[in-house]
Design a protein around this motif. Structure first.
Motif, PDB file in Angstrom:
ATOM      1  N   ASP A   1       0.699  -1.407   0.197  1.00  0.00           N
ATOM      2  CA  ASP A   1      -0.211   0.257   0.131  1.00  0.00           C
ATOM      3  C   ASP A   1       1.005   1.529  -0.277  1.00  0.00           C
ATOM      4  O   ASP A   1       2.180   1.153   0.036  1.00  0.00           O
ATOM      5  CB  ASP A   1      -1.325  -0.102   1.132  1.00  0.00           C
ATOM      6  CG  ASP A   1      -2.140   0.473   0.923  1.00  0.00           C
ATOM      7  OD1 ASP A   1      -2.583   1.289  -0.340  1.00  0.00           O
ATOM      8  OD2 ASP A   1      -3.491   0.940   2.005  1.00  0.00           O
ATOM      9  N   LEU A   2      -0.093   2.423  -0.323  1.00  0.00           N
ATOM     10  CA  LEU A   2       1.208   3.895  -0.589  1.00  0.00           C
ATOM     11  C   LEU A   2       1.433   4.316   0.607  1.00  0.00           C
ATOM     12  O   LEU A   2       2.458   4.750   1.243  1.00  0.00           O
ATOM     13  CB  LEU A   2      -0.088   4.547  -1.356  1.00  0.00           C
ATOM     14  CG  LEU A   2       0.798   6.147  -2.179  1.00  0.00           C
ATOM     15  CD1 LEU A   2       2.151   4.608  -2.885  1.00  0.00           C
ATOM     16  CD2 LEU A   2      -0.069   6.161  -3.369  1.00  0.00           C
ATOM     17  N   PRO A   3       0.349   4.048   2.191  1.00  0.00           N
ATOM     18  CA  PRO A   3       1.378   5.364   2.823  1.00  0.00           C
ATOM     19  C   PRO A   3       2.228   4.185   3.666  1.00  0.00           C
ATOM     20  O   PRO A   3       3.703   4.846   3.616  1.00  0.00           O
ATOM     21  CB  PRO A   3       0.215   4.669   4.272  1.00  0.00           C
ATOM     22  CG  PRO A   3      -1.104   4.465   2.734  1.00  0.00           C
ATOM     23  CD  PRO A   3      -0.905   3.868   2.106  1.00  0.00           C
TER      24      PRO A   3
ATOM     25  N   VAL B   1      -4.518   3.675  -3.136  1.00  0.00           N
ATOM     26  CA  VAL B   1      -4.365   3.914  -1.612  1.00  0.00           C
ATOM     27  C   VAL B   1      -5.184   2.901  -1.137  1.00  0.00           C
ATOM     28  O   VAL B   1      -6.274   3.324  -1.564  1.00  0.00           O
ATOM     29  CB  VAL B   1      -4.519   5.312  -1.112  1.00  0.00           C
ATOM     30  CG1 VAL B   1      -3.655   5.305   0.447  1.00  0.00           C
ATOM     31  CG2 VAL B   1      -3.742   6.477  -1.865  1.00  0.00           C
TER      32      VAL B   1
ATOM     33  N   PRO C   1      -5.588   4.517   3.853  1.00  0.00           N
ATOM     34  CA  PRO C   1      -5.460   6.072   4.457  1.00  0.00           C
ATOM     35  C   PRO C   1      -6.134   6.147   5.062  1.00  0.00           C
ATOM     36  O   PRO C   1      -7.046   5.836   5.715  1.00  0.00           O
ATOM     37  CB  PRO C   1      -5.786   6.991   2.937  1.00  0.00           C
ATOM     38  CG  PRO C   1      -7.393   6.239   2.651  1.00  0.00           C
ATOM     39  CD  PRO C   1      -7.040   5.073   2.664  1.00  0.00           C
TER      40      PRO C   1
ATOM     41  N   VAL D   1      -2.674  13.975  -2.257  1.00  0.00           N
ATOM     42  CA  VAL D   1      -1.852  12.871  -1.630  1.00  0.00           C
ATOM     43  C   VAL D   1      -0.356  13.311  -0.973  1.00  0.00           C
ATOM     44  O   VAL D   1       0.105  13.732  -1.664  1.00  0.00           O
ATOM     45  CB  VAL D   1      -1.284  11.551  -2.592  1.00  0.00           C
ATOM     46  CG1 VAL D   1      -0.547  10.608  -1.361  1.00  0.00           C
ATOM     47  CG2 VAL D   1      -2.387  11.384  -3.449  1.00  0.00           C
TER      48      VAL D   1
ATOM     49  N   GLY E   1       0.364   8.704   2.551  1.00  0.00           N
ATOM     50  CA  GLY E   1      -0.838   8.584   2.069  1.00  0.00           C
ATOM     51  C   GLY E   1      -2.176   8.514   2.583  1.00  0.00           C
ATOM     52  O   GLY E   1      -3.048   8.652   2.030  1.00  0.00           O
TER      53      GLY E   1
END
Length: 307
Positions: free
Chosen positions: A58-60, A90, A93, A154, A260
């Motif tokens: 995941d992006l965070p 994402v 988040p 973001v 994120g």
């Protein structure tokens, strides 16, 4: 897999990332689970996005590891990434903060002369998010499902009480969103959450493009919303009443932003609820949100399947 939701990999080859031509970060179903990958809109292939040899779900977690710096991200192995395998870029988040009444023409079409004195904020949660090319289920409880094309910010690093001049150090990038709204539930009370935070009604994506590629923290990007091929929303992100720096100053006065986190900056004029006759999304409707430099998300709306 570690506690940050990442796992180690031993790539045979990595390379520096060329962020030109709309390259961005996507989430792709790969090997039985999600991974963050580098992808261009419409491409059938992508490359794993790595930070110090790690692949991320995941992006965070990726942004945390990269300290919000696109230069810390490397390109790994090539993987399949057709549209139907893309997920919301994402997944979980910590916060999804939305802004209402943030284009003057939208303020006017709603019957008001001037915009709010301060940013008009309301929340969503990660369960609201949907993939950029997914079929989206229409709530059976309502026949007033509306579209809202939006630029989403973001966040790249942890931030609290920032100044306007520090905004560029906080923003990682931008993506597109459709803030689908259940209008009758939205108007049940003076609060909007019941009409805005519906499960699975906020498509996001297809990729997150670094802000440095899109004009920094004051982007001037064409944004359009198209229903079944007809353009219903058409504006530029430079028309925002509260720009990205002003939103960040206000929001970080109230709360801490973290890697994120998402800020949906508001929709231009042209929403269906205020048209005569009104236009709502129905079975088989296809709505696309396109933002210059990011690409387009495109969703078909279908009846909700009963378990």
């Amino acid at each position: 897999m570690n506690q940050k939701g990442t796992f180690m990999t031993t790539p045979t080859h990595t390379s520096l990332v060329d962020w030109t031509d709309g390259l961005g970060l996507a989430r792709v179903t790969h090997g039985g689970g999600p991974v963050v990958a580098l992808r261009r809109d419409g491409a059938a292939k992508a490359r794993l996005a790595l930070v110090e040899g790690q692949v991320f779900e995941d992006l965070p977690a990726l942004l945390d590891a990269a300290h919000g710096d696109p230069a810390a991200i490397e390109a790994g192995a090539v993987i399949d990434a057709p549209d139907h395998q893309l997920l919301s870029p994402v997944g979980r988040p910590g916060k999804v903060i939305c802004v209402g009444q943030n284009y003057l023409a939208h303020v006017h079409e709603g019957g008001r002369d001037t915009g709010p004195a301060h940013p008009d904020l309301f929340p969503k949660w990660h369960t609201s998010l949907a993939a950029p090319f997914a079929e989206v289920a229409l709530p059976p409880e309502s026949d007033q499902i509306d579209y809202e094309s939006e630029l989403a910010v973001v966040i790249g690093v942890r931030a609290r009480r920032i100044a306007v001049e520090d905004a560029a150090s906080v923003v990682f990038g931008y993506t597109a969103a459709n803030d689908v709204s259940v209008r009758d539930f939205q108007l049940h009370t003076t609060q909007r959450v019941a009409g805005k935070a519906w499960d699975g009604l906020t498509p996001l994506g297809p990729v997150v493009v670094p802000a440095t590629r899109l004009g920094g923290v004051r982007p001037d990007l064409a944004i359009t919303g198209t229903l079944d091929g007809e353009v219903l929303q058409d504006d530029r992100t430079s028309s925002l009443l509260f720009g990205v720096p002003e939103l960040l100053v206000y929001i970080t006065t109230v709360m801490t932003l973290e890697p994120g986190d998402l800020i949906l900056t508001g929709t231009p004029s042209g929403v269906g609820f205020v048209r005569e006759p009104k236009i709502f999304l129905g079975r088989g409707s296809e709505f696309a949100v396109r933002i210059e430099g990011i690409g387009a998300l495109r969703n078909r709306f279908v009846d909700e399947k009963k378990a």
